[in-house]
Write a protein that holds these residues in place. Structure first.
Motif, PDB file in Angstrom:
ATOM      1  N   ASN A 244       0.848  -1.197   0.000  1.00  0.00           N
ATOM      2  CA  ASN A 244       0.000   0.000   0.000  1.00  0.00           C
ATOM      3  C   ASN A 244       0.888   1.253   0.000  1.00  0.00           C
ATOM      4  OD1 ASN A 244      -2.216   1.633   0.006  1.00  0.00           O
ATOM      5  ND2 ASN A 244      -2.857   1.181   2.080  1.00  0.00           N
ATOM      6  N   LEU A 245       1.763   1.318  -0.962  1.00  0.00           N
ATOM      7  CA  LEU A 245       2.788   2.361  -1.029  1.00  0.00           C
ATOM      8  C   LEU A 245       2.217   3.775  -0.965  1.00  0.00           C
ATOM      9  CD1 LEU A 245       5.797   2.966  -1.375  1.00  0.00           C
ATOM     10  CD2 LEU A 245       5.438   2.884  -3.837  1.00  0.00           C
ATOM     11  N   PHE A 246       1.090   4.027  -1.627  1.00  0.00           N
ATOM     12  CA  PHE A 246       0.514   5.372  -1.656  1.00  0.00           C
ATOM     13  C   PHE A 246      -0.503   5.602  -0.544  1.00  0.00           C
ATOM     14  CE2 PHE A 246       1.669   4.539  -6.183  1.00  0.00           C
ATOM     15  CZ  PHE A 246       2.790   5.345  -6.179  1.00  0.00           C
ATOM     16  N   ASN A 247      -0.669   4.625   0.352  1.00  0.00           N
ATOM     17  CA  ASN A 247      -1.486   4.735   1.561  1.00  0.00           C
ATOM     18  C   ASN A 247      -2.945   5.107   1.275  1.00  0.00           C
ATOM     19  OD1 ASN A 247      -1.549   4.314   4.283  1.00  0.00           O
ATOM     20  ND2 ASN A 247      -1.137   6.437   4.820  1.00  0.00           N
ATOM     21  N   HIS A 248      -3.563   4.421   0.306  1.00  0.00           N
ATOM     22  CA  HIS A 248      -4.973   4.647  -0.005  1.00  0.00           C
ATOM     23  C   HIS A 248      -5.851   3.891   0.982  1.00  0.00           C
ATOM     24  CE1 HIS A 248      -4.096   5.661  -4.489  1.00  0.00           C
ATOM     25  NE2 HIS A 248      -3.665   6.583  -3.646  1.00  0.00           N
ATOM     26  N   ALA A 249      -6.915   4.518   1.415  1.00  0.00           N
ATOM     27  CA  ALA A 249      -7.854   3.880   2.349  1.00  0.00           C
ATOM     28  C   ALA A 249      -8.834   2.983   1.588  1.00  0.00           C
ATOM     29  CB  ALA A 249      -8.631   4.947   3.099  1.00  0.00           C
ATOM     30  N   TRP A 250      -9.177   1.847   2.182  1.00  0.00           N
ATOM     31  CA  TRP A 250     -10.193   0.947   1.646  1.00  0.00           C
ATOM     32  C   TRP A 250     -11.459   1.186   2.448  1.00  0.00           C
ATOM     33  CZ3 TRP A 250      -9.600  -2.534  -2.369  1.00  0.00           C
ATOM     34  CH2 TRP A 250      -8.320  -2.586  -2.912  1.00  0.00           C
ATOM     35  N   LEU A 251     -12.481   1.741   1.808  1.00  0.00           N
ATOM     36  CA  LEU A 251     -13.693   2.126   2.511  1.00  0.00           C
ATOM     37  C   LEU A 251     -14.756   1.028   2.427  1.00  0.00           C
ATOM     38  CD1 LEU A 251     -13.959   5.798   1.225  1.00  0.00           C
ATOM     39  CD2 LEU A 251     -12.924   4.986   3.342  1.00  0.00           C
ATOM     40  N   ASN A 252     -15.557   0.903   3.486  1.00  0.00           N
ATOM     41  CA  ASN A 252     -16.697  -0.006   3.501  1.00  0.00           C
ATOM     42  C   ASN A 252     -17.838   0.607   2.707  1.00  0.00           C
ATOM     43  OD1 ASN A 252     -16.329  -2.464   4.708  1.00  0.00           O
ATOM     44  ND2 ASN A 252     -16.757  -1.740   6.767  1.00  0.00           N
ATOM     45  N   ASN A 253     -18.922  -0.134   2.566  1.00  0.00           N
ATOM     46  CA  ASN A 253     -20.120   0.386   1.918  1.00  0.00           C
ATOM     47  C   ASN A 253     -20.787   1.427   2.814  1.00  0.00           C
ATOM     48  OD1 ASN A 253     -19.822  -1.306  -0.291  1.00  0.00           O
ATOM     49  ND2 ASN A 253     -20.907  -2.964   0.719  1.00  0.00           N
ATOM     50  N   PRO A 254     -21.540   2.349   2.214  1.00  0.00           N
ATOM     51  CA  PRO A 254     -22.265   3.338   3.028  1.00  0.00           C
ATOM     52  C   PRO A 254     -23.287   2.665   3.944  1.00  0.00           C
ATOM     53  CG  PRO A 254     -22.232   3.986   0.722  1.00  0.00           C
ATOM     54  CD  PRO A 254     -21.695   2.594   0.789  1.00  0.00           C
ATOM     55  N   ASN A 255     -23.627   3.340   5.035  1.00  0.00           N
ATOM     56  CA  ASN A 255     -24.605   2.835   5.990  1.00  0.00           C
ATOM     57  C   ASN A 255     -25.972   2.762   5.314  1.00  0.00           C
ATOM     58  OD1 ASN A 255     -26.120   2.148   8.189  1.00  0.00           O
ATOM     59  ND2 ASN A 255     -25.266   3.729   9.523  1.00  0.00           N
ATOM     60  N   ALA A 256     -26.653   1.615   5.401  1.00  0.00           N
ATOM     61  CA  ALA A 256     -27.925   1.410   4.717  1.00  0.00           C
ATOM     62  C   ALA A 256     -29.128   1.493   5.642  1.00  0.00           C
ATOM     63  CB  ALA A 256     -27.909   0.049   4.021  1.00  0.00           C
ATOM     64  N   THR A 257     -28.929   1.834   6.903  1.00  0.00           N
ATOM     65  CA  THR A 257     -30.036   1.943   7.847  1.00  0.00           C
ATOM     66  C   THR A 257     -30.704   3.307   7.675  1.00  0.00           C
ATOM     67  OG1 THR A 257     -28.800   0.575   9.394  1.00  0.00           O
ATOM     68  CG2 THR A 257     -30.685   1.774  10.273  1.00  0.00           C
ATOM     69  N   VAL A 258     -31.923   3.286   7.117  1.00  0.00           N
ATOM     70  CA  VAL A 258     -32.619   4.538   6.808  1.00  0.00           C
ATOM     71  C   VAL A 258     -32.972   5.302   8.078  1.00  0.00           C
ATOM     72  CG1 VAL A 258     -34.657   5.529   5.683  1.00  0.00           C
ATOM     73  CG2 VAL A 258     -33.537   3.534   4.693  1.00  0.00           C
TER      74      VAL A 258
ATOM     75  N   SER B  32     -16.738   3.417   8.394  1.00  0.00           N
ATOM     76  CA  SER B  32     -15.682   2.471   8.754  1.00  0.00           C
ATOM     77  C   SER B  32     -14.865   2.095   7.528  1.00  0.00           C
ATOM     78  CB  SER B  32     -16.280   1.214   9.397  1.00  0.00           C
ATOM     79  OG  SER B  32     -17.133   0.566   8.477  1.00  0.00           O
ATOM     80  N   LEU B  33     -13.722   1.528   7.789  1.00  0.00           N
ATOM     81  CA  LEU B  33     -12.849   1.073   6.718  1.00  0.00           C
ATOM     82  C   LEU B  33     -13.172  -0.364   6.353  1.00  0.00           C
ATOM     83  CD1 LEU B  33      -9.445   2.543   7.894  1.00  0.00           C
ATOM     84  CD2 LEU B  33     -10.977   3.435   6.165  1.00  0.00           C
ATOM     85  N   GLY B  34     -12.919  -0.718   5.103  1.00  0.00           N
ATOM     86  CA  GLY B  34     -13.178  -2.066   4.620  1.00  0.00           C
ATOM     87  C   GLY B  34     -12.065  -3.013   4.984  1.00  0.00           C
TER      88      GLY B  34
END
Length: 72
Positions: free
Chosen positions: A26-40, A50-52
């Motif tokens: 992960n040389l360029f230090n990119h974040a892995w993101l989770n899916n958006p919150n689906a609770t309406v 949160s992170l993936g």
């Protein structure tokens, strides 16, 4: 994610050699993101809170590793 490695072998004597290794995960230090919150009904609907799952050996952050090895 960008992983890379560099190796260099240095001949010492006859069949002996010293190998130097540099690895970067992960040389360029990119974040892995989770899916958006689906609770309406929640106040964080549509937010990414949160992170993936990481792909690198250490929880997704940049990892640099340097090693040496003597082959005989």
């Amino acid at each position: 994610m960008f992983n890379t490695s560099l190796f260099r072998s240095i001949h010492i004597y006859r069949e002996s050699e010293f190998q130097i290794c540099f690895e970067a995960f992960n040389l360029f230090n990119h974040a892995w993101l989770n899916n958006p919150n689906a609770t309406v009904a929640g106040g964080t609907f549509g937010y990414i809170t949160s992170l993936g799952p990481p792909y690198s050996p250490t929880s997704g952050s940049r990892l640099l590793q340097f090693s040496g090895r003597f082959n005989f």
